[in-house]
Motif scaffolding. Structure first.
Motif, PDB file in Angstrom:
ATOM      1  N   PRO A 215      -0.919  18.270  14.406  1.00 35.53           N
ATOM      2  CA  PRO A 215      -1.996  18.121  13.426  1.00 35.53           C
ATOM      3  C   PRO A 215      -1.541  18.380  11.989  1.00 35.53           C
ATOM      4  CG  PRO A 215      -2.713  19.440  15.286  1.00 35.53           C
ATOM      5  CD  PRO A 215      -1.237  19.226  15.454  1.00 35.53           C
ATOM      6  N   GLU A 216      -0.414  19.024  11.834  1.00 40.66           N
ATOM      7  CA  GLU A 216       0.112  19.338  10.498  1.00 40.66           C
ATOM      8  C   GLU A 216       0.899  18.184   9.877  1.00 40.66           C
ATOM      9  OE1 GLU A 216      -0.537  22.814  13.055  1.00 40.66           O
ATOM     10  OE2 GLU A 216       0.772  21.076  13.299  1.00 40.66           O
ATOM     11  N   HIS A 217       0.983  17.055  10.565  1.00 40.04           N
ATOM     12  CA  HIS A 217       1.635  15.861   9.995  1.00 40.04           C
ATOM     13  C   HIS A 217       0.537  14.871   9.620  1.00 40.04           C
ATOM     14  CE1 HIS A 217       4.672  12.310  10.436  1.00 40.04           C
ATOM     15  NE2 HIS A 217       4.330  12.535   9.184  1.00 40.04           N
ATOM     16  N   VAL A 218       0.272  14.783   8.336  1.00 36.37           N
ATOM     17  CA  VAL A 218      -0.814  13.959   7.805  1.00 36.37           C
ATOM     18  C   VAL A 218      -0.215  12.905   6.869  1.00 36.37           C
ATOM     19  CG1 VAL A 218      -2.909  13.986   6.383  1.00 36.37           C
ATOM     20  CG2 VAL A 218      -2.453  15.867   7.987  1.00 36.37           C
ATOM     21  N   VAL A 219      -0.708  11.680   6.991  1.00 29.53           N
ATOM     22  CA  VAL A 219      -0.255  10.579   6.131  1.00 29.53           C
ATOM     23  C   VAL A 219      -1.475  10.042   5.385  1.00 29.53           C
ATOM     24  CG1 VAL A 219       0.919   8.361   6.023  1.00 29.53           C
ATOM     25  CG2 VAL A 219       1.526  10.007   7.817  1.00 29.53           C
ATOM     26  N   ALA A 220      -1.433  10.129   4.052  1.00 30.28           N
ATOM     27  CA  ALA A 220      -2.528   9.640   3.213  1.00 30.28           C
ATOM     28  C   ALA A 220      -2.114   8.308   2.589  1.00 30.28           C
ATOM     29  CB  ALA A 220      -2.861  10.655   2.126  1.00 30.28           C
TER      30      ALA A 220
ATOM     31  N   MET B  54       0.850  -1.170   0.000  1.00 26.06           N
ATOM     32  CA  MET B  54       0.000   0.000   0.000  1.00 26.06           C
ATOM     33  C   MET B  54       0.898   1.236   0.000  1.00 26.06           C
ATOM     34  SD  MET B  54      -2.896   1.245   2.768  1.00 26.06           S
ATOM     35  CE  MET B  54      -2.416   0.000   3.875  1.00 26.06           C
ATOM     36  N   GLY B  55       0.586   2.177  -0.865  1.00 27.97           N
ATOM     37  CA  GLY B  55       1.357   3.407  -0.952  1.00 27.97           C
ATOM     38  C   GLY B  55       0.925   4.430   0.079  1.00 27.97           C
ATOM     39  N   ARG B  56       1.806   5.395   0.321  1.00 23.31           N
ATOM     40  CA  ARG B  56       1.491   6.448   1.260  1.00 23.31           C
ATOM     41  C   ARG B  56       2.167   7.737   0.849  1.00 23.31           C
ATOM     42  NH1 ARG B  56       3.717   5.317   7.080  1.00 23.31           N
ATOM     43  NH2 ARG B  56       4.784   7.278   7.197  1.00 23.31           N
ATOM     44  N   THR B  57       1.533   8.850   1.186  1.00 25.71           N
ATOM     45  CA  THR B  57       2.091  10.171   0.957  1.00 25.71           C
ATOM     46  C   THR B  57       2.058  10.915   2.278  1.00 25.71           C
ATOM     47  OG1 THR B  57       1.239  10.192  -1.302  1.00 25.71           O
ATOM     48  CG2 THR B  57       1.878  12.313  -0.355  1.00 25.71           C
ATOM     49  N   GLU B  58       3.193  11.461   2.672  1.00 25.37           N
ATOM     50  CA  GLU B  58       3.247  12.212   3.922  1.00 25.37           C
ATOM     51  C   GLU B  58       3.218  13.696   3.625  1.00 25.37           C
ATOM     52  OE1 GLU B  58       5.524  11.064   7.359  1.00 25.37           O
ATOM     53  OE2 GLU B  58       6.257   9.304   6.269  1.00 25.37           O
ATOM     54  N   TYR B  59       2.445  14.403   4.431  1.00 24.78           N
ATOM     55  CA  TYR B  59       2.345  15.861   4.341  1.00 24.78           C
ATOM     56  C   TYR B  59       2.875  16.432   5.650  1.00 24.78           C
ATOM     57  CZ  TYR B  59      -0.865  14.826   0.517  1.00 24.78           C
ATOM     58  OH  TYR B  59      -1.426  14.359  -0.641  1.00 24.78           O
ATOM     59  N   TRP B  60       3.735  17.430   5.541  1.00 25.89           N
ATOM     60  CA  TRP B  60       4.356  18.033   6.715  1.00 25.89           C
ATOM     61  C   TRP B  60       4.170  19.543   6.621  1.00 25.89           C
ATOM     62  CZ3 TRP B  60       5.966  16.595  11.294  1.00 25.89           C
ATOM     63  CH2 TRP B  60       6.897  17.349  11.997  1.00 25.89           C
ATOM     64  N   TYR B  61       3.273  20.063   7.432  1.00 28.64           N
ATOM     65  CA  TYR B  61       2.963  21.499   7.435  1.00 28.64           C
ATOM     66  C   TYR B  61       2.659  21.976   6.015  1.00 28.64           C
ATOM     67  CZ  TYR B  61       4.296  21.611  12.308  1.00 28.64           C
ATOM     68  OH  TYR B  61       4.348  21.394  13.671  1.00 28.64           O
ATOM     69  N   ASP B  62       1.793  21.250   5.337  1.00 28.79           N
ATOM     70  CA  ASP B  62       1.420  21.509   3.944  1.00 28.79           C
ATOM     71  C   ASP B  62      -0.071  21.855   3.899  1.00 28.79           C
ATOM     72  OD1 ASP B  62       0.707  21.363   1.248  1.00 28.79           O
ATOM     73  OD2 ASP B  62       1.954  19.605   0.862  1.00 28.79           O
ATOM     74  N   ALA B  63      -0.380  23.089   3.503  1.00 31.01           N
ATOM     75  CA  ALA B  63      -1.778  23.547   3.471  1.00 31.01           C
ATOM     76  C   ALA B  63      -2.645  22.725   2.513  1.00 31.01           C
ATOM     77  CB  ALA B  63      -1.832  25.025   3.105  1.00 31.01           C
ATOM     78  N   SER B  64      -2.034  22.033   1.553  1.00 34.39           N
ATOM     79  CA  SER B  64      -2.800  21.238   0.597  1.00 34.39           C
ATOM     80  C   SER B  64      -3.085  19.812   1.097  1.00 34.39           C
ATOM     81  CB  SER B  64      -2.076  21.184  -0.748  1.00 34.39           C
ATOM     82  OG  SER B  64      -0.881  20.425  -0.627  1.00 34.39           O
ATOM     83  N   ALA B  65      -2.660  19.493   2.318  1.00 38.02           N
ATOM     84  CA  ALA B  65      -2.873  18.142   2.854  1.00 38.02           C
ATOM     85  C   ALA B  65      -4.364  17.851   2.988  1.00 38.02           C
ATOM     86  CB  ALA B  65      -2.203  18.007   4.209  1.00 38.02           C
ATOM     87  N   PRO B  66      -4.779  16.633   2.681  1.00 41.81           N
ATOM     88  CA  PRO B  66      -6.182  16.264   2.888  1.00 41.81           C
ATOM     89  C   PRO B  66      -6.506  16.215   4.379  1.00 41.81           C
ATOM     90  CG  PRO B  66      -4.890  14.342   2.265  1.00 41.81           C
ATOM     91  CD  PRO B  66      -3.969  15.521   2.174  1.00 41.81           C
TER      92      PRO B  66
END
Length: 156
Positions: free
Chosen positions: A86-91, A1-13
């Motif tokens: 909260p700004e660390h999101v993993v999709a 399964m793939g994943r994308t990490e967002y770190w303090y990114d306003a475009s994060a889901p």
């Protein structure tokens, strides 16, 4: 399964789950080298860690994940911190979007050998002075920096 990490990114889901995970920062006493694994899903170097199972403590989870992902047996000797900005999101590719929640334990190696597996295609001891030459996600860099600076226990 793939994943994308967002770190303090306003475009994060927007996250739809919060699952406790535990990491282990294992350092060798003799030279201060830190145990890292290269994740197969992102290609980045990271501390060993993963989701907690029902019935285990954070330190038990960290010890288990360290052994499973690196081949190294370690004992928990302290708490580095609790990391859940909260700004660390993993999709994930299955639709799960997770706010990261990590309890990071400090460990001491007691046996085993660095071993690759289905989650890590590289496992090695890295001297602190060599860390900058590794592709490490900012969330992991932050945890390692807190350890090296002695800035723990840390709580977000």
């Amino acid at each position: 399964m793939g994943r994308t990490e967002y770190w303090y990114d306003a475009s994060a889901p927007k996250p739809n789950t919060l699952i406790p995970a535990c990491n282990m920062l294992v350092a060798r006493e003799v030279d201060g080298a830190i145990l890292l694994q290269r994740r197969r899903d992102t290609g980045q170097w990271a501390l060993p860690g993963g989701a907690m199972d029902i019935g285990e403590s954070p330190s038990q989870c960290a010890v288990r994940e360290c052994k499973e992902e690196t081949g190294i047996d370690a004992v928990a000797i302290g708490l580095l911190g609790v990391y859940s900005p909260p700004e660390h999101v993993v999709a994930y590719s299955d639709g799960e979007i997770r706010q990261a929640y990590e309890v990071t334990v400090i460990g001491c190696p007691v046996g085993g050998e660095p071993t690759v597996n289905d989650e890590a295609d590289g496992v090695r001891w890295v001297l602190p002075g060599d860390l900058d030459s590794y592709d490490i996600h900012p969330s992991m860099r932050r945890q390692i920096a807190h350890y090296l600076e002695g800035a723990y226990p840390h709580v977000d």
